[in-house]
Scaffold this active site. Structure first.
Site, short mmCIF file in Angstrom:
data_model
loop_
_atom_site.label_atom_id
_atom_site.label_comp_id
_atom_site.label_asym_id
_atom_site.label_seq_id
_atom_site.Cartn_x
_atom_site.Cartn_y
_atom_site.Cartn_z
N TYR A 153 14.44 30.47 6.47
CA TYR A 153 13.32 31.26 6.97
C TYR A 153 13.33 31.40 8.49
O TYR A 153 13.58 30.44 9.22
CB TYR A 153 11.99 30.60 6.56
CG TYR A 153 11.72 30.64 5.08
CD1 TYR A 153 11.67 31.84 4.39
CD2 TYR A 153 11.49 29.46 4.39
CE1 TYR A 153 11.41 31.87 3.03
CE2 TYR A 153 11.23 29.46 3.02
CZ TYR A 153 11.19 30.69 2.35
OH TYR A 153 10.93 30.71 1.00
N LYS A 184 0.84 -1.19 0.00
CA LYS A 184 0.00 0.00 0.00
C LYS A 184 0.88 1.25 0.00
O LYS A 184 2.07 1.20 0.31
CB LYS A 184 -0.92 0.00 1.22
CG LYS A 184 -0.19 0.10 2.55
CD LYS A 184 -1.17 0.09 3.71
CE LYS A 184 -0.42 0.21 5.05
NZ LYS A 184 -1.35 0.28 6.18
#
Length: 379
Positions: free
Chosen positions: A270, A38
């Site tokens: 940042y 999956k």
């Protein structure tokens, strides 16, 4: 791979996948093994990993969604495939026609798969899921008798064949957790009831990767192994991958994009959460949270650059992050940065990044984004 060095890429060692499947089969020698692929095989590439797992003896392949299962069939994958995460109106007929075993947790699902089987003119293979205590998908014990009765009736009319009874542990990654034995007891009781009512399942299964590794009494006819197939430990409490006899299959690499000298007191990325303490050299690694690098590992994530493990300097941005090289003058643009791998050469592992981000290794490998090319080795 193209001759031009990629910005970032994930190398997937399919020999490691095969070796892990064999090691897991040795842990459960009397049970069949399902390799769960999956979420694009936990980020490793579903089709290639499913084929490798089958080559190593996995007799079942598991997916969450029917779309994942159907994509495997479309790619030419044979053998038994099971999927379990259904919503009303799903592609039941397509799954029935593709010979996919589908999970049923409630009456609505049984009704829809029966209708799909009649429309397809063939018998659907279904597996009844019991909620033994996880409280997620699956049929509650109070509703089990009604679901079993309806499934047996559907089997008598020829629309379905019940091929399995299954469940899922809540805390198998915590050895000795008090929920484990009650779940096993509930599973045995719900299984016994279904068999008394005429269900003859091919496979009975509850063991996930942690239970496969630590709980032999839970192996029954089939074990469902997910993360362990890719060589990552399902939980630090169980041991490292090496201690468990597994080998990580994914190595995430990037090409250094820029190296530059900066003075003391220079802010980095940042928010300027990192400010250089002295004159130093910075290296730009062109991978960020859009590629799956966890922003929560800002200031903590480890990377092997120039033969040494560095730490992310400042915030991880969408497409890039920075490491402080100190006075290392050897690193050049184009050099390789290993974000994580098996750890053979001192590089960090997925578990190291999980610790840095305050999460689990499942998330680290699964979150690697679609714009990161997968390069499958030993196909």
């Amino acid at each position: 791979m193209n001759e031009t060095p990629p910005r970032v890429h994930a190398e997937i060692d399919l020999d490691a996948v095969r070796g892990n499947v064999r090691a897991l089969r040795d842990r459960a020698p009397r049970a069949e093994l399902m390799a769960v692929v999956k979420a694009d095989a936990y980020g490793h590439g579903a089709v290639a990993c499913a084929r490798a797992a089958q080559q190593a003896g996995a007799s079942w392949i598991g997916t969450a969604t029917p779309q994942e299962a159907l994509a495997l069939r479309a790619a030419g994958l044979g053998g038994r495939i099971m999927c379990w995460l259904w919503t009303p109106g799903g592609p039941w007929r397509e799954a029935v026609e593709a010979d996919i075993d589908v999970s049923v947790s409630g009456m609505w699902a049984l009704d829809e798969v029966r209708a799909a089987a009649r429309a397809a003119g063939r018998t659907a293979r279904i597996q009844l899921k019991a909620d033994t205590g996880l409280g997620r998908n699956g049929c509650q014990p109070a509703d089990w008798a009604a679901l079993v009765t309806a499934a047996v009736a559907a089997q008598a009319e020829g629309t379905v064949r019940v091929t399995g009874i299954w469940s899922h542990f809540a805390c198998a990654d915590e050895p000795g957790h008090p929920s484990i034995q009650p779940q096993l007891t509930a599973f045995r009781e719900m299984l016994a009831y279904a068999e008394k009512e005429g269900v003859e399942p091919e496979v009975r299964h509850i063991a996930n990767s942690p239970a496969t590794l630590t709980l032999p009494e839970s192996h029954f006819d089939l074990v469902r192994t997910g993360l362990a197939v890719y060589g990552v430990s399902p939980a630090p409490e169980l041991g490292t991958a090496q201690q468990l006899g597994l080998r990580p299959a994914m190595t995430l690499k990037a090409s250094v994009a820029l190296v530059k000298d900066v003075p003391a007191g220079h802010g980095v990325s940042y928010g300027h959460h990192y400010v250089t303490s002295g004159a130093t050299r910075l290296a730009l690694i062109p991978a960020g949270y859009a590629d799956g690098i966890p922003r929560h590992a800002s200031g903590r994530g480890p990377v092997l650059v120039g033969g040494s493990v560095r730490t992310v300097a400042g915030r991880v941005a969408m497409d890039q992050f920075v490491v402080d090289l100190g006075d290392d003058a050897a690193v050049r643009p184009g050099d390789e940065a290993v974000i994580f791998g098996p750890g053979d050469h001192g590089e960090p592992t997925a578990e190291d990044w999980a610790q840095a981000a305050g999460t689990i290794a499942y998330e680290i490998v699964t979150r690697i984004g679609g714009r990161v090319p997968r390069v499958h080795l030993h196909v």
